[in-house]
Enzyme design. Structure first.
Site, PDB file in Angstrom:
ATOM      1  CB  SER A 189      -0.379   0.096   0.668  1.00 45.36           C
ATOM      2  OG  SER A 189      -0.998   1.189   1.911  1.00 45.36           O
ATOM      3  CE1 TYR A 242      -4.649  -2.117   5.148  1.00 47.33           C
ATOM      4  CE2 TYR A 242      -3.372  -0.139   4.826  1.00 47.33           C
ATOM      5  CZ  TYR A 242      -3.834  -1.080   4.197  1.00 47.33           C
ATOM      6  OH  TYR A 242      -4.266  -1.359   2.392  1.00 47.33           O
TER       7      TYR A 242
HETATM    8  C1  BGC Z   1      -5.844   1.897   1.495  1.00 48.52           C
HETATM    9  C2  BGC Z   1      -7.655   2.372   1.776  1.00 48.52           C
HETATM   10  C3  BGC Z   1      -6.878   3.754   1.339  1.00 48.52           C
HETATM   11  C4  BGC Z   1      -6.305   4.137   0.165  1.00 48.52           C
HETATM   12  C5  BGC Z   1      -5.374   5.298   0.102  1.00 48.52           C
HETATM   13  C6  BGC Z   1      -5.112   1.734   0.632  1.00 48.52           C
HETATM   14  O1  BGC Z   1      -4.273   1.295   0.713  1.00 48.52           O
HETATM   15  O2  BGC Z   1      -6.281   0.427   1.600  1.00 48.52           O
HETATM   16  O3  BGC Z   1      -8.534   2.223   2.607  1.00 48.52           O
HETATM   17  O4  BGC Z   1      -7.923   4.986   1.148  1.00 48.52           O
HETATM   18  O5  BGC Z   1      -4.758   3.316   0.691  1.00 48.52           O
HETATM   19  O6  BGC Z   1      -5.140   6.024   1.292  1.00 48.52           O
END
Ligand code: BGC
Length: 257
Positions: free
Chosen positions: A145, A158
Site C-alpha cells: 500500500s 494497517y
Molecule cells: C487503503 C485505503 C485507502 C488508500 C489511500 C489503501 O491502502 O486500503 O483504505 O483509501 O490506501 O489512502
C-alpha cells in the site's frame, strides 16, 4: 497481444474480489492458469471462477484462511496438485480496521496483523520451500500500500503491517536471489475495491480524498494488474526488492499556495 504468462501458474490470495480479482483476470488474459483462495464465500467465488474460465482460461478456487499457517501451506500444495506446478505467488489478501490508536482492541490488531503480515510471511515461506524442493525459479508479488510509507491516521495497525512488507521484500530479495526467486511490492493508493466501500459511499470523504489525488480519480484494479503482469513476466527478471507505487500521484502531492 503477446501472452506473457503462457504456461505459467499463479496463486493469488484473496483473488475472488477487488485488486486480486483484477490480477487474476489479467493473468488469465496473459495465458496463465490461476488459483485463487477465498475465506468463506464459496458460492460467490464459484461464480467468479466460472467468469474467469469463460474465455477458455484455467482457474480454480481453494478455501483458505490466509491468517492460518496450515491453510497457507495447503493453498500452495493444493494449487500444485490441481494445476500441476506453481511459478508465481501474489500475496494480495489484506484487511484494515479503522480506530483511533487509544481504542484499538487486541482482537482487531491480531486480525489485521495475522492476515496482512503473519499470513503473508508463512504463505511466502510455503512457496519458497516448494520452489526449493522443485528447483524452480519464481516470482513473488506483494500487494502492499502507499501506507508502507505514508502515514494513515486511525489505521496504525494497517500501516504497521504494510511497513513490515516493505522490509520483508527488501530482506527476501537478498536472501532469495541465489534461489532464482524475485520479490517485489506494489503499493496501490486509493483503488475502487470492497476494502474502500465505506469511503466510496461517503460523498464528503470521497471528495476530500479526490482533492489529494493529482490525477483526480480513484484507481481501478486494472491499473494495479498491469504492473503485476509486468512483475510476473520474464521481462522484469532483473527487478527485485523494490516497490512500485500506483497511486495517481497521491503520495508526493504537496503544493504551497
Ligand atoms: C487503503 C485505503 C485507502 C488508500 C489511500 C489503501 O491502502 O486500503 O483504505 O483509501 O490506501 O489512502
Amino acid at each position: 497481444m503477446t501472452k506473457r504468462l503462457e504456461g505459467k501458474v499463479a496463486a493469488i490470495t484473496g483473488g475472488n474480489q477487488g485488486i486480486g480479482l483484477g490480477i487474476a483476470e489479467r493473468f488469465i488474459q496473459e495465458g496463465a492458469a490461476v488459483s485463487i483462495c477465498y475465506l468463506s464465500d464459496k458460492t460467490g467465488t464459484e461464480k467468479t471462477v466460472e467468469g474467469l474460465r469463460r474465455g477458455g482460461g484455467k482457474a480454480v478456487a481453494i478455501q483458505a484462511d490466509v491468517s492460518k499457517l496450515a491453510d497457507g501451506q495447503r493453498f500452495i500444495s493444493e494449487t500444485v496438485s490441481q494445476l500441476g506446478e506453481l511459478d508465481i505467488l501474489v500475496n494480495n489478501a489484506g484487511v484494515e480496521k479503522r480506530a483511533s490508536f487509544w481504542d484499538v482492541t487486541e482482537a482487531d490488531f491480531d486480525f489485521v496483523l495475522n492476515v496482512n503480515l503473519k499470513g503473508l510471511f508463512f504463505m511466502t515461506q510455503a512457496f519458497v520451500r516448494y520452489a526449493m524442493q522443485t528447483k524452480r525459479a519464481g516470482k513473488i508479488i506483494n500487494i502492499s500500500s502507499v501506507h508502507e510509507e505514508l502515514p494513515f491516521p486511525h489505521f496504525t495497525s494497517y500501516c504497521a503491517s504494510k511497513g513490515a512488507l516493505k522490509m520483508i521484500t527488501r530482506n527476501l530479495s537478498i536472501e532469495l536471489a541465489p534461489l532464482g526467486l524475485t520479490i517485489n511490492n506494489i503499493a496501490p493508493g486509493a483503488i475502487e475495491t470492497p476494502i474502500n466501500k465505506n469511503l466510496l459511499n461517503d460523498p464528503v470523504k470521497l471528495k476530500s480524498l479526490l482533492e489529494n489525488i493529482p490525477l483526480k480519480r480513484l484507481g481501478n484494479p486494472r491499473d494495479v494488474a498491469s504492473i503485476a503482469a509486468f512483475l510476473a513476466a520474464d521481462e522484469s527478471s532483473y527487478v527485485t526488492g523494490t516497490t512500485f507505487v500506483v497511486d495517481g500521484g497521491l503520495t508526493w502531492n504537496y503544493e504551497e499556495q
